[in-house]
Design an enzyme around this catalytic site. Structure first.
Site, PDB file in Angstrom:
ATOM      1  N   TRP A 103       0.645  -1.095  -0.088  1.00 43.54           N
ATOM      2  CA  TRP A 103      -0.213   0.026   0.083  1.00 43.54           C
ATOM      3  C   TRP A 103       0.937   1.343   0.053  1.00 43.54           C
ATOM      4  O   TRP A 103       0.597   2.249  -0.757  1.00 43.54           O
ATOM      5  CB  TRP A 103      -1.163  -0.034   1.202  1.00 43.54           C
ATOM      6  CG  TRP A 103      -2.139  -1.064   0.972  1.00 43.54           C
ATOM      7  CD1 TRP A 103      -2.518  -1.930   1.706  1.00 43.54           C
ATOM      8  CD2 TRP A 103      -2.992  -0.951  -0.177  1.00 43.54           C
ATOM      9  NE1 TRP A 103      -3.597  -2.702   1.146  1.00 43.54           N
ATOM     10  CE2 TRP A 103      -3.781  -1.977   0.043  1.00 43.54           C
ATOM     11  CE3 TRP A 103      -3.381  -0.167  -1.347  1.00 43.54           C
ATOM     12  CZ2 TRP A 103      -5.005  -2.414  -0.735  1.00 43.54           C
ATOM     13  CZ3 TRP A 103      -4.300  -0.369  -2.288  1.00 43.54           C
ATOM     14  CH2 TRP A 103      -5.262  -1.550  -2.017  1.00 43.54           C
ATOM     15  N   ASP A 173      -1.574   6.793   6.038  1.00 48.05           N
ATOM     16  CA  ASP A 173      -2.738   5.951   5.477  1.00 48.05           C
ATOM     17  C   ASP A 173      -2.997   4.958   6.548  1.00 48.05           C
ATOM     18  O   ASP A 173      -2.481   3.986   7.046  1.00 48.05           O
ATOM     19  CB  ASP A 173      -2.178   5.199   4.334  1.00 48.05           C
ATOM     20  CG  ASP A 173      -3.336   4.074   3.787  1.00 48.05           C
ATOM     21  OD1 ASP A 173      -4.533   4.021   4.244  1.00 48.05           O
ATOM     22  OD2 ASP A 173      -3.091   3.545   2.648  1.00 48.05           O
ATOM     23  N   LYS A 197     -12.880  -1.236   6.188  1.00 47.54           N
ATOM     24  CA  LYS A 197     -11.988  -2.167   7.063  1.00 47.54           C
ATOM     25  C   LYS A 197     -12.418  -1.934   8.579  1.00 47.54           C
ATOM     26  O   LYS A 197     -13.102  -2.691   9.024  1.00 47.54           O
ATOM     27  CB  LYS A 197     -10.513  -1.861   6.851  1.00 47.54           C
ATOM     28  CG  LYS A 197     -10.113  -2.660   5.543  1.00 47.54           C
ATOM     29  CD  LYS A 197      -9.227  -1.750   4.681  1.00 47.54           C
ATOM     30  CE  LYS A 197      -8.981  -2.497   3.384  1.00 47.54           C
ATOM     31  NZ  LYS A 197      -8.049  -1.490   2.645  1.00 47.54           N
TER      32      LYS A 197
END
Ligand SMILES: *Cc1c(COP(=O)(O)O)cnc(C)c1O
Length: 362
Positions: A103, A173, A197
């Site tokens: 990511w 993030d 999530k």
């Protein structure tokens, strides 16, 4: 009684059953108004109350200082990979990224469209098994910000420290670990997270940003991508993802009711410890390669010694109502995501299954 179903999917992920039940109960008729939240004007008094409460509950939970804006946006964490450099370069040319997995790599590759990207540290030479300690980082003084992925959802690597950067804004993030434990928001310039999530349904992206960083996007920035516009208009420059925000608000209330982030952190620590212990105690039948100090509390990837058993493992798990344990397509193996909504009984059920499976197939 039916055996409970436990969903270990990485995202969209399971939601607290109590929240889903409440959504169901008020789906057709919210608080006696005779309509669903989905059908309300986003500018009406009822909805304004829903979004204001969601923001306030989040502020309470995370202890967000007053000089930070909370934005409810769309486009996922992936759009933030672009919005962060667009808005936060503020005349700088350079932006710094710490590479800890897939990511953070996606984030830095997107940033290359807008900035000269400096990779300040990377774990790529160590099989992405740890977070490089800050003593290794090379951060130029003229950089606009430093970006990290606080928890790498695919690799299962989580920061065990908040970097100290002086005046350089820290951007995280936090898509897969936001709300999993208390965090000092004042140490960050900006925190962002896709909702699917640990917050609510897909379609909502949360941004928490320090006010003084706003208002310096280039003049040709698309209106919708300018944090300052979104902040000024209370995330309502256009129609926000109303239902997703409503559900996120219910998740925030559920978190408050169940003791807030400190209590959640204690439950999450117990869940992670139980699962890692069962992996480490399996005499090599299961393996997780991550340095213990950087093992994620939320996403636990593991492999079986004999990869030929992967398919059987997933089939037998499913028969036990343990769902979505297949690892990310890039890594293979297994991954158990154990976000806030996963109860301790779910992790216990997984650990019991893994022990029985290892016995049977060893
Ligand atoms: C899931 C995830 C993303 C991508 O989120 P989208 O909302 O699908 O864009 C980005 N970063 C991290 C850490 C993630 O877990």
């Amino acid at each position: 009684m039916n055996q409970p179903v436990y969903n270990f999917g990485a995202g969209p992920a399971m939601l607290p059953p109590a929240v889903l039940e409440q959504v169901q109960a008020e789906l057709l008729d919210w608080h006696g108004r005779g309509i669903s939240v989905m059908e309300m004007s986003h500018r009406g008094a009822d909805y304004m109350q829903i979004i204001a409460e969601a923001e306030q509950d989040l502020r309470d939970l995370m202890n967000i200082p007053e000089n930070y804006k909370v934005l409810f946006l769309q486009g996922g964490a992936t759009l933030q990979f672009a919005m962060v450099p667009i808005n936060l370069l503020r005349g700088h040319h350079k932006a710094s990224y710490v590479q800890t997995g897939i990511w953070s790599e996606k984030a830095l590759n997107e940033a290359r469209r807008f900035a000269e990207v400096e990779v300040s540290a990377s774990n790529a030479d160590r099989q992405a098994r740890l977070v490089p300690p800050q003593s290794e980082w090379q951060v130029s003084k003229d950089t606009a910000y430093v970006h990290i992925a606080g928890n790498e959802t695919i690799g299962g690597v989580e920061f065990d420290f908040v970097p100290e950067l002086g005046d350089i804004p820290l951007v995280s993030d936090a898509s897969s670990h936001i709300l999993s434990r208390p965090v000092d928001v004042s140490r960050f310039g900006l925190i962002y997270a896709g909702a699917q999530k640990n917050i609510g349904p897909a379609g909502l992206t949360l941004v928490i940003v320090r006010e003084d960083l706003l208002g310096q996007a280039p003049a040709n920035t698309p209106t919708m991508l300018d944090y300052a516009v979104q902040a000024k208009e209370g995330s309502m420059h256009n129609t926000p993802p109303t239902f997703a925000i409503y559900m996120a608000g219910l998740v925030f209330k559920w978190l408050k009711k169940t003791g807030g982030l400190q209590a959640m952190a204690e439950r999450n620590a117990r869940k992670a410890e139980l699962l890692y212990q069962s992996i480490d105690g399996s005499a090599g039948f299961y393996t997780n390669p991550i340095e213990p100090r950087n093992r994620s509390w939320m996403n636990v990837p593991f492999t079986l010694k004999n990869a030929n058993l992967d398919k059987v493992f997933l089939q037998e798990a499913e028969l036990q109502h343990l769902l979505q344990l297949k690892g990310h397509r890039l890594l293979g193996g297994m991954r158990a995501s154990i976000y806030n909504a996963m109860p301790e009984t779910g992790v216990q059920a997984l650990v019991d299954f893994m022990r029985d499976f290892a016995r049977k197939h060893n």
